[in-house]
Scaffold this active site. Structure first.
Site, mmCIF file in Angstrom:
data_model
loop_
_atom_site.group_PDB
_atom_site.id
_atom_site.type_symbol
_atom_site.label_atom_id
_atom_site.label_comp_id
_atom_site.label_asym_id
_atom_site.label_seq_id
_atom_site.Cartn_x
_atom_site.Cartn_y
_atom_site.Cartn_z
ATOM 1 N N ASP A 9 34.860 -23.977 37.076
ATOM 2 C CA ASP A 9 33.508 -23.654 37.538
ATOM 3 C C ASP A 9 33.045 -24.824 38.395
ATOM 4 O OD1 ASP A 9 30.689 -23.000 37.749
ATOM 5 O OD2 ASP A 9 30.967 -21.751 35.967
ATOM 6 N N ASP A 10 32.289 -24.535 39.463
ATOM 7 C CA ASP A 10 31.832 -25.645 40.301
ATOM 8 C C ASP A 10 30.564 -26.298 39.750
ATOM 9 O OD1 ASP A 10 30.612 -23.187 40.929
ATOM 10 O OD2 ASP A 10 29.737 -24.081 42.733
ATOM 11 N N ASP A 53 35.414 -19.041 37.327
ATOM 12 C CA ASP A 53 34.164 -18.706 37.990
ATOM 13 C C ASP A 53 34.503 -18.037 39.321
ATOM 14 O OD1 ASP A 53 31.482 -18.660 38.693
ATOM 15 O OD2 ASP A 53 31.550 -20.668 39.596
ATOM 16 N N MET A 55 32.050 -17.449 42.215
ATOM 17 C CA MET A 55 31.407 -18.038 43.401
ATOM 18 C C MET A 55 31.525 -19.556 43.380
ATOM 19 S SD MET A 55 28.163 -15.603 44.047
ATOM 20 C CE MET A 55 27.542 -15.773 42.411
ATOM 21 N N ASP A 331 99.105 -4.275 19.020
ATOM 22 C CA ASP A 331 99.416 -4.599 20.407
ATOM 23 C C ASP A 331 100.279 -3.465 20.956
ATOM 24 O OD1 ASP A 331 99.982 -7.395 22.261
ATOM 25 O OD2 ASP A 331 101.443 -5.756 22.423
ATOM 26 N N ILE A 332 100.001 -3.051 22.168
ATOM 27 C CA ILE A 332 100.744 -1.948 22.759
ATOM 28 C C ILE A 332 102.162 -2.422 23.110
ATOM 29 C CG2 ILE A 332 100.802 -0.269 24.654
ATOM 30 C CD1 ILE A 332 97.751 -0.609 24.837
ATOM 31 N N ASN A 339 102.133 -0.566 33.320
ATOM 32 C CA ASN A 339 101.520 -1.091 34.545
ATOM 33 C C ASN A 339 102.497 -1.069 35.718
ATOM 34 O OD1 ASN A 339 98.877 -1.718 33.870
ATOM 35 N ND2 ASN A 339 99.437 -3.683 32.963
ATOM 36 N N GLU A 374 96.179 -6.348 25.992
ATOM 37 C CA GLU A 374 96.441 -5.090 25.283
ATOM 38 C C GLU A 374 96.517 -5.347 23.791
ATOM 39 O OE1 GLU A 374 99.269 -7.333 25.552
ATOM 40 O OE2 GLU A 374 100.546 -5.576 25.162
HETATM 41 P P1 GH3 Z 1 105.346 -6.236 23.989
HETATM 42 O O1 GH3 Z 1 105.911 -4.942 23.472
HETATM 43 O O2 GH3 Z 1 106.177 -7.378 23.582
HETATM 44 O O3 GH3 Z 1 103.941 -6.400 23.604
HETATM 45 O O4 GH3 Z 1 105.463 -6.148 25.561
HETATM 46 P P2 GH3 Z 1 104.301 -5.994 26.595
HETATM 47 O O5 GH3 Z 1 104.869 -5.576 27.911
HETATM 48 O O6 GH3 Z 1 103.253 -5.089 26.069
HETATM 49 O O7 GH3 Z 1 103.687 -7.441 26.620
HETATM 50 P P3 GH3 Z 1 103.406 -8.472 27.746
HETATM 51 O O8 GH3 Z 1 102.578 -9.528 27.093
HETATM 52 O O9 GH3 Z 1 104.683 -8.900 28.413
HETATM 53 O O10 GH3 Z 1 102.554 -7.717 28.824
HETATM 54 C C1 GH3 Z 1 101.222 -7.358 28.626
HETATM 55 C C2 GH3 Z 1 100.724 -6.761 29.893
HETATM 56 O O11 GH3 Z 1 99.401 -6.286 29.740
HETATM 57 C C3 GH3 Z 1 100.711 -7.757 31.033
HETATM 58 C C4 GH3 Z 1 99.331 -7.546 31.660
HETATM 59 O O12 GH3 Z 1 99.408 -7.365 33.042
HETATM 60 C C5 GH3 Z 1 98.801 -6.331 31.011
HETATM 61 N N1 GH3 Z 1 97.360 -6.321 30.895
HETATM 62 C C6 GH3 Z 1 96.581 -7.245 30.297
HETATM 63 N N2 GH3 Z 1 95.292 -6.885 30.400
HETATM 64 C C7 GH3 Z 1 95.233 -5.715 31.089
HETATM 65 C C8 GH3 Z 1 94.196 -4.843 31.521
HETATM 66 O O13 GH3 Z 1 93.004 -5.083 31.299
HETATM 67 N N3 GH3 Z 1 94.527 -3.722 32.203
HETATM 68 C C9 GH3 Z 1 95.837 -3.417 32.462
HETATM 69 N N4 GH3 Z 1 96.096 -2.308 33.102
HETATM 70 N N5 GH3 Z 1 96.833 -4.234 32.078
HETATM 71 C C10 GH3 Z 1 96.563 -5.361 31.392
HETATM 72 MG MG MG Z 2 102.257 -5.620 24.320
#
Ligand code: GH3
Ligand code: MG
Length: 470
Positions: A9-10, A53, A55, A331-332, A339, A374
């Site tokens: 306020d002034d 204020d 004004m 693990d796959i 891939n 994986e």
């Molecule tokens: P193992 O039976 O001994 O597990 O053999 P593998 O081939 O599954 O194992 P390795 O560790 O040699 O390879 C794993 C692969 O997974 C290598 C990598 O490029 C791939 N990978 C990892 N992350 C991703 C992803 O987010 N997307 C895809 N498409 N591939 C992925």
């Molecule tokens: Mg694997």
């Protein structure tokens, strides 16, 4: 609640008087005598509220308010204009400049303190949301939120508690200028029923009802989880400022005095709706970014960060309840070949489908996470080694027994996984050791030819010990 108040306020005696009153109410007061000085203090001291204020020679209050509002660092500080101007057009101009309220001198103390407290409370809540949102934003997954003033205020759904048809019509007619949908209730009970079952962005409550006290409805709104956040605008008779103060204490956000000025009503309603939408946006961004920070973006299952935070807590609980926790690590097999043969995109589709099959074949409180690449982990609370082996075997066969289609092609893939199992829940078991043991078992499964389930040594010993003797 202590808060820092900047009084501008002034006229020296005006500042002194207001500062003394506020200090008596335990506010922390700072003062400025002109616009530029006020702006400097706003930047340097970041007050919780500014009493301004209008004004003043040189830069007037409207301009100061606009400047506070146009700077991102200060735009969230509430501003109340305190002025000798009593014209409705001045009031509307103040609200349009971004003021949260416009009080005419001489100011009623009770109304002023209630107003200051409610605005400060609101600011603190918004600060908290902004802080959380900015922390979660550091994970870098969410686009920054727009500002409060860029929120739209149109097409809101508004509930009005009013038993005078004439007053309701005037309110509804005014709000419809913003294409708002306006719903009327003529008793608190009816209003509450609608508020509990429908969505509203604002509730207007008349304090001039013939047969009941609108404040009771305000207090009910605030006591229910569902309606706690909805803004409340009071409509009051002149001279009823004590009840306004009570209403603000109860959590009402703003008020207008009858006879209602349409432009003022509109300006206040717009402020409330913008603020509500802004707050909703902060909250939903926060929740979304939190969930994104804890999940794997490719597969939608949890990520390693979540496992690291959650598994130790599960183990603590297991120790108390004497119930084991099992971990499956899988693990796959030969994923690299997928891939290499079909491309990375198909690899991604396989990862998603594996995560899907795992999630679909577990109980709702079991947890699937992708640790990276994986490699996945499944956490099974209240599950012993025998049960874990059965779950693991089921998971293995659900993945290997039916083929995976390859998108945009007639090819099909056969995918298998190897699984390692460990069980914990005893003294000395930690998340790290449990995962490490499952990982070692997984390694054994790979060595044994893949597409199989192996439990770690300790888990195997426990299973043998627990098995009935033949
Ligand atoms: P193992 O039976 O001994 O597990 O053999 P593998 O081939 O599954 O194992 P390795 O560790 O040699 O390879 C794993 C692969 O997974 C290598 C990598 O490029 C791939 N990978 C990892 N992350 C991703 C992803 O987010 N997307 C895809 N498409 N591939 C992925
Ligand atoms: Mg694997």
């Amino acid at each position: 609640m202590s808060a820092r108040v900047l009084v501008v306020d002034d006229v020296l005696p005006n500042v002194k008087l207001l500062a003394a009153k506020l200090t008596r109410e335990y506010f922390d007061v700072i003062t400025a005598y002109n616009g530029p000085e006020a702006l400097e203090l706003v930047h340097r001291e970041s007050p919780d509220i500014v009493l301004l204020d209008v004004m003043m020679p040189g830069m007037d209050g409207f301009e100061v308010c606009e400047k506070i509002r146009s700077n991102p660092a200060t735009m969230h500080i509430p501003v109340v204009m305190v002025t000798a101007l009593s014209d409705v057009t001045d009031r509307v101009r103040g609200l349009e400049a971004g003021a949260d309220d416009f009080l005419t001198k001489p100011v009623n103390d009770i109304a002023l303190f209630a107003r200051v407290r409610s605005l400060v409370r609101l600011k603190m809540m918004m600060d908290e949301w902004r802080l959380r949102e900015s922390t979660s934003g550091q994970f870098g997954v969410i686009e920054r939120t727009a500002t409060l003033h860029s929120e739209s205020h149109e097409r809101a759904r508004v509930l009005v508690l009013e038993d005078s048809v004439l007053d309701f019509e005037k309110i509804a007619d005014t709000l419809r200028r913003d294409s708002d949908e306006v719903v009327c209730a003529d008793t608190g009970a009816r209003a509450l029923e609608r508020a509990m079952t429908e969505e509203f962005e604002l509730v207007v409550v008349s304090l001039t009802l013939l047969n009941e006290d609108g404040l009771r409805f305000c207090s009910q709104l605030r006591s229910h989880e569902r309606t706690r956040q909805v803004p409340i605008l009071l409509v009051v008779d002149e001279g009823d400022l004590n009840r306004v103060a009570k209403g603000l204490e109860l959590g009402a956000n703003d008020y207008v005095i009858k006879p209602i000025d349409r432009n003022e009503l509109l300006a206040r309603v717009r402020t409330q709706i913008r603020r509500k939408r802004y707050q909703e946006r902060l909250r939903s961004n926060y929740e979304q970014s939190l969930s994104m920070a804890l999940t794997d973006s490719l597969t939608g299952v949890f990520n390693r960060r979540y496992v690291n935070a959650h598994l130790p807590r599960l183990l603590e609980r297991a120790l108390d309840s004497h119930k084991p926790v099992s971990v499956l690590m899988f693990d796959i097999d030969h994923f690299k070949v997928v891939n290499d043969t079909h491309g990375h995109d198909v690899g991604d589709v396989v990862l998603k489908e594996v995560a899907n099959r795992a999630s679909r074949n577990l109980r709702t409180f079991d947890l699937v996470a992708r640790l990276g690449g994986e490699e996945f982990v499944v956490i099974l609370p209240d599950t012993d080694g025998d049960a874990a082996m059965i779950v693991a075997e089921r998971l293995r066969s659900r993945i290997s027994d039916s083929v995976f289609p390859v998108p945009n092609s007639n090819d099909e893939l056969r995918v298998t996984v190897s699984i390692g199992v460990s069980v914990g829940g005893q003294l000395g078991d930690t998340a790290d050791t449990l995962i490490k043991r499952a990982d070692e078992a997984l390694y054994q499964a790979k060595r044994q030819g893949r597409n199989c389930v192996v439990s770690d040594d300790r888990t195997e010993d426990m299973r043998v010990a627990a098995a009935p003797t033949r």
